[in-house]
Write a protein that holds these residues in place. Structure first.
Motif, PDB file in Angstrom:
ATOM      1  N   TYR A  62      56.833  21.807  96.829  1.00  0.00           N
ATOM      2  CA  TYR A  62      57.996  21.374  96.059  1.00  0.00           C
ATOM      3  C   TYR A  62      57.724  21.439  94.559  1.00  0.00           C
ATOM      4  CZ  TYR A  62      59.681  19.694 100.543  1.00  0.00           C
ATOM      5  OH  TYR A  62      60.082  19.613 101.840  1.00  0.00           O
ATOM      6  N   THR A  63      56.548  21.038  94.140  1.00  0.00           N
ATOM      7  CA  THR A  63      56.183  21.097  92.722  1.00  0.00           C
ATOM      8  C   THR A  63      56.184  22.537  92.236  1.00  0.00           C
ATOM      9  OG1 THR A  63      54.786  19.170  93.083  1.00  0.00           O
ATOM     10  CG2 THR A  63      54.443  20.392  91.037  1.00  0.00           C
ATOM     11  N   ARG A  64      55.629  23.442  93.043  1.00  0.00           N
ATOM     12  CA  ARG A  64      55.589  24.855  92.662  1.00  0.00           C
ATOM     13  C   ARG A  64      56.994  25.445  92.574  1.00  0.00           C
ATOM     14  NH1 ARG A  64      52.278  26.913  97.142  1.00  0.00           N
ATOM     15  NH2 ARG A  64      52.989  28.934  96.455  1.00  0.00           N
ATOM     16  N   ILE A  65      57.866  25.073  93.501  1.00  0.00           N
ATOM     17  CA  ILE A  65      59.238  25.591  93.482  1.00  0.00           C
ATOM     18  C   ILE A  65      59.971  25.099  92.236  1.00  0.00           C
ATOM     19  CG2 ILE A  65      61.492  25.423  94.624  1.00  0.00           C
ATOM     20  CD1 ILE A  65      60.002  25.506  97.301  1.00  0.00           C
ATOM     21  N   ILE A  66      59.791  23.832  91.903  1.00  0.00           N
ATOM     22  CA  ILE A  66      60.456  23.280  90.717  1.00  0.00           C
ATOM     23  C   ILE A  66      59.950  23.960  89.452  1.00  0.00           C
ATOM     24  CG2 ILE A  66      60.667  21.197  89.297  1.00  0.00           C
ATOM     25  CD1 ILE A  66      60.785  19.625  91.971  1.00  0.00           C
ATOM     26  N   CYS A  67      58.637  24.145  89.340  1.00  0.00           N
ATOM     27  CA  CYS A  67      58.074  24.815  88.158  1.00  0.00           C
ATOM     28  C   CYS A  67      58.548  26.262  88.078  1.00  0.00           C
ATOM     29  CB  CYS A  67      56.552  24.760  88.191  1.00  0.00           C
ATOM     30  SG  CYS A  67      55.903  23.118  87.924  1.00  0.00           S
ATOM     31  N   PHE A  68      58.554  26.963  89.206  1.00  0.00           N
ATOM     32  CA  PHE A  68      59.002  28.351  89.256  1.00  0.00           C
ATOM     33  C   PHE A  68      60.460  28.444  88.805  1.00  0.00           C
ATOM     34  CE2 PHE A  68      60.854  31.958  91.551  1.00  0.00           C
ATOM     35  CZ  PHE A  68      59.986  32.982  91.171  1.00  0.00           C
ATOM     36  N   SER A  69      61.288  27.530  89.300  1.00  0.00           N
ATOM     37  CA  SER A  69      62.715  27.537  88.942  1.00  0.00           C
ATOM     38  C   SER A  69      62.910  27.201  87.465  1.00  0.00           C
ATOM     39  CB  SER A  69      63.475  26.532  89.800  1.00  0.00           C
ATOM     40  OG  SER A  69      63.336  26.859  91.154  1.00  0.00           O
ATOM     41  N   ALA A  70      62.136  26.255  86.958  1.00  0.00           N
ATOM     42  CA  ALA A  70      62.271  25.861  85.552  1.00  0.00           C
ATOM     43  C   ALA A  70      61.877  27.012  84.622  1.00  0.00           C
ATOM     44  CB  ALA A  70      61.419  24.630  85.266  1.00  0.00           C
ATOM     45  N   VAL A  71      60.787  27.686  84.926  1.00  0.00           N
ATOM     46  CA  VAL A  71      60.368  28.825  84.095  1.00  0.00           C
ATOM     47  C   VAL A  71      61.405  29.939  84.187  1.00  0.00           C
ATOM     48  CG1 VAL A  71      58.613  30.631  83.840  1.00  0.00           C
ATOM     49  CG2 VAL A  71      57.915  28.269  84.186  1.00  0.00           C
ATOM     50  N   GLY A  72      61.914  30.173  85.376  1.00  0.00           N
ATOM     51  CA  GLY A  72      62.954  31.197  85.543  1.00  0.00           C
ATOM     52  C   GLY A  72      64.200  30.869  84.749  1.00  0.00           C
ATOM     53  N   ALA A  73      64.621  29.616  84.783  1.00  0.00           N
ATOM     54  CA  ALA A  73      65.800  29.211  84.021  1.00  0.00           C
ATOM     55  C   ALA A  73      65.577  29.398  82.520  1.00  0.00           C
ATOM     56  CB  ALA A  73      66.143  27.760  84.331  1.00  0.00           C
ATOM     57  N   LEU A  74      64.373  29.061  82.075  1.00  0.00           N
ATOM     58  CA  LEU A  74      64.054  29.240  80.658  1.00  0.00           C
ATOM     59  C   LEU A  74      64.094  30.713  80.268  1.00  0.00           C
ATOM     60  CD1 LEU A  74      63.082  27.915  78.008  1.00  0.00           C
ATOM     61  CD2 LEU A  74      60.757  28.295  78.828  1.00  0.00           C
TER      62      LEU A  74
END
Length: 180
Positions: A12-24
């Motif tokens: 879950y932590t990896r998915i959130i970080c991946f999504s946040a970087v992608g959004a940025l």
């Protein structure tokens, strides 16, 4: 805890970080170079598929194990749930029998010995089991009598409706869902 949570606690932590970087990245691309947005999305999707491939491959056997474990539980597929209580049904010679122990957990006030005597043959030991129970006609008759009383509990009304509209027709339609 979910299957993914037990299998990969940091997923879950990896998915959130991946999504946040992608959004940025998409926000920056969208602000400065709009034409690159589809290409950026495609590249980010391919990178995500590569990054999470091991997790996806590992979660499939975990789902299969959970399904297998659930299929071998004692009463799986052999009982119905009413208000969080397990209610077991037996279909014998086109007659549905309901286990007395399960009915006692639901009925308020409890079924008295007098009421059981009045039921006669509709309250007996269920054939080929060590359980006693009520036939569908006997239990519906008992509930109908209770519904006519002023002090009838709302749970009894719901139980009566649930038996008539959902549980008994379903047991007759799907005999494999019964205990026997």
């Amino acid at each position: 805890m979910s299957i993914a949570g037990r299998l990969m606690p940091h997923l879950y932590t990896r998915i959130i970080c991946f999504s946040a970087v992608g959004a940025l990245i998409f926000t920056l691309c969208n602000r400065y170079v709009v034409e690159w947005l589809p290409i950026g999305m495609l590249c980010w999707g391919v990178y995500g598929a590569k990054h999470f491939a091991r997790d996806i491959i590992n979660i499939l056997p975990a789902i299969a194990d959970a399904a297998r474990h659930s299929a071998f539980q004692k009463w799986n597929g052999r009982y119905y749930s009413f208000n969080g209580s397990q209610v077991r049904f037996c279909l014998i010679d086109e007659t549905v029998w309901i286990v007395e122990e399960d009915v006692r957990k639901i009925m308020v006030p409890a079924v008295s010995e007098r009421e059981q005597r009045l039921l006669g043959a509709d309250h007996a030991q269920i054939a080929t089991t060590a359980l006693s129970g009520y036939s569908e006609h006997g239990l519906l008759r008992l509930l109908n009598t209770r519904l006519k009383q002023r002090t009838c509990d709302a749970v009894v009304k719901k139980f009566y409706i649930w038996l008539q509209s959902e549980a008994i027709p379903n047991v007759k339609r799907l005999p494999a869902s019964s205990l026997i």
